[in-house]
Scaffold this active site. Structure first.
Site, PDB file in Angstrom:
ATOM      1  CG  ASN A  41      -4.819   5.033   7.484  1.00 53.53           C
ATOM      2  OD1 ASN A  41      -5.943   5.542   7.537  1.00 53.53           O
ATOM      3  ND2 ASN A  41      -4.586   3.875   6.903  1.00 53.53           N
ATOM      4  CG  HIS A  49      -5.549   2.957  12.247  1.00 56.58           C
ATOM      5  ND1 HIS A  49      -5.521   2.303  11.042  1.00 56.58           N
ATOM      6  CD2 HIS A  49      -4.392   3.655  12.329  1.00 56.58           C
ATOM      7  CE1 HIS A  49      -4.388   2.594  10.427  1.00 56.58           C
ATOM      8  NE2 HIS A  49      -3.683   3.417  11.182  1.00 56.58           N
ATOM      9  N   GLY A  73       1.483   1.701  19.622  1.00 53.93           N
ATOM     10  CA  GLY A  73       2.648   2.224  20.345  1.00 53.93           C
ATOM     11  C   GLY A  73       2.859   3.705  20.121  1.00 53.93           C
ATOM     12  CB  CYS A  89       0.087   6.481   9.641  1.00 57.14           C
ATOM     13  SG  CYS A  89      -0.815   5.104  10.404  1.00 57.14           S
ATOM     14  NE  ARG A  96      -3.664   0.239   0.130  1.00 62.07           N
ATOM     15  CZ  ARG A  96      -4.225   0.742  -0.956  1.00 62.07           C
ATOM     16  NH1 ARG A  96      -4.102   0.132  -2.128  1.00 62.07           N
ATOM     17  NH2 ARG A  96      -4.899   1.881  -0.912  1.00 62.07           N
TER      18      ARG A  96
END
Length: 480
Positions: A456, A319, A351, A292, A139
């Site tokens: 993202n 997300h 994270g 992102c 992607r």
């Protein structure tokens, strides 16, 4: 009730506006392809835009700066730029038009005005075109390929020379790779051409050869066989996530620097605009572009920390689902991610809260974080609930973020939205990694809740390219 202007007059006026817009678009493209001068409108790209898209951007600019900026203003500034002898550069015509509106010193002499504003425009010293190799073609890899080729211009900055994948390379594989690059279910058609050169195992993108290389181990590749030297490797596979593993790239022939499009251990994790200047590419060989989500929240957090101070806070990122999740229920190495991505909201970890501290050390240990994957293919939302060291109002917070979206070191990173109807599909294709939703801000003295949208995929890819230019030392003169 006031009677509106005659309908025929409105039609004539609209035709004149569109004619001016077409002339503006032609100048934008001429400047780019003839002089390597890129015009943007408050950081929004203008190359290959249609008239309706440009007019929508003008409407946003008018509302953003609360001044009656028109397409005619932008056209006059563009004409003035066209008359000047300027080096390769990136110029924000929205900022120039805004400053022209505020200034009466030069009257109608736009050439003199622009000349004064750009008097410090000099050819950046030491810029040499940099060969780029994409290691992986998923992607992010395909979006990077699109952007690198669309913004190739005269090839004076980053040059995409090769793409590395695993497995055999044959006509069928090349055909599939070309198709995935050309057509995208989220981001639409590629604004260029993609052809197959099966004899040389290559794709011809916008008339330029990009070699397709098959390899299982990065250290085994001799890029010099393809005429590639001192290359920047952009690893978007996610397979190598620490310094030792990423160093394998540097053992290949023709490699100079490495950039990974994910958080990594043992190497600098960079959010461009926040901490890239603290990491010198002359002394560092491997960089991480972080995640992102980290790129979305860090610019806003820096503004808040620098101006108000942050005691503590929590990040919840809503997300879009990713390829890491299962399409239907099946076994997965992580809990919950095995459930069907397009049918469920899925709680998982991120994270990003801890990763912010790598760019802003003052926030170490102050942010907790979690994530919810939701059934949309792209477009995400970070919700920050923060305890500040200063009492604020919603108006204070919004005014501060707007100021930094207009001027300063974070103008490429922060887009300020004033839209009452903003939803996730609206932010697909926005180049800024942080889209601040001013209408959603909540403030109660020292407690604030802010909403940050981000593409993202696309917004993050542009952050990767900005960092790649820093590493390759090919940043042009800019006026934002």
């Amino acid at each position: 009730m006031a009677i509106k202007a005659d309908y025929n007059e409105e039609v004539l006026s609209q035709a004149q506006i569109r004619r001016a817009t077409v002339e503006f678009i032609n100048i934008v493209n001429d400047l780019w392809y003839d002089k390597a001068i890129e015009l943007v409108l408050f950081r929004n790209p203008l190359i290959d835009k249609r008239a309706s898209e440009v007019l929508n951007l003008i409407a946003y600019a008018k509302e953003f700066v609360s001044k009656p900026i028109s397409i005619q203003d932008a056209l006059e500034i563009a004409r003035a730029i066209q008359q000047l002898d300027l080096p390769s550069s990136k110029l924000d015509i929205g900022k120039l038009a805004y400053e022209s509106y505020l200034s009466s010193k030069y009257g109608d002499d736009k050439v003199a005005f622009v000349q004064q504003k750009l008097k410090n425009a000099t050819v950046a010293k030491g810029i040499q075109p940099k060969d780029v190799v994409l290691y992986g073609f998923g992607r992010i890899g395909r979006l990077l390929a699109r952007e690198l080729m669309v913004k190739m211009g005269k090839g004076s900055q980053l040059r995409l020379r090769a793409i590395v994948t695993r497995g055999d390379i044959n006509y069928t594989v090349l055909e599939k790779r070309a198709s995935l690059l050309s057509i995208d279910s989220v981001h639409g058609d590629f604004l260029g051409t993609v052809e197959i050169d099966a004899e040389n195992d290559a794709l011809i993108i916008n008339g330029t050869t990009v070699h397709m290389i098959s390899a299982n181990n990065p250290e085994d590749i001799d890029y010099t066989k393809y005429g590639i030297k001192d290359a920047l490797i952009i690893d978007n596979t996610g397979a190598f996530r620490d310094k030792e593993a990423l160093s394998r790239h540097l053992k290949g022939q023709g490699v100079h620097k490495v950039l990974i499009t994910a958080p990594a251990k043992g190497v600098p994790n960079i959010v461009h605009g926040v901490n890239h200047q603290q990491n010198d590419p002359d002394t560092i060989d491997i960089f991480s572009a972080a995640s992102c989500t980290t790129n979305a929240i860090t610019p806003i957090l820096k503004v808040l920390e620098d101006n108000y101070g942050i005691k503590k806070g929590h990040l919840e990122t809503i997300h879009a689902y990713t390829n890491d999740q299962n399409l239907v229920d099946n076994m997965h190495s992580k809990y919950r991610r095995g459930r069907a991505a397009a049918l469920n909201m899925v709680i998982t970890e991120t994270g990003a809260g801890a990763a912010v501290a790598k760019a802003i050390p003052a926030l170490k240990g102050k942010l907790t974080s979690n994530a919810i994957r939701v059934p949309v293919p792209n477009g995400s939302l970070a919700i920050l609930s923060l305890q500040l060291r200063t009492k604020v109002t919603k108006e204070n917070v919004n005014a501060l973020i707007k100021k930094h979206a207009l001027e300063g070191d974070l103008v490429e990173q922060i887009k300020y939205s004033m839209d009452n109807e903003l939803v996730s599909s609206d932010i697909v294709g926005i180049t800024a990694p942080s889209i601040f939703d001013s209408k959603a801000t909540i403030a109660d003295e020292e407690t604030i809740v802010i909403y940050i949208w981000y593409d993202n995929e696309y917004g993050y890819s542009h952050q990767v390219i900005r960092l790649a230019k820093h590493i390759a030392k090919v940043r042009r003169f800019t006026y934002y």
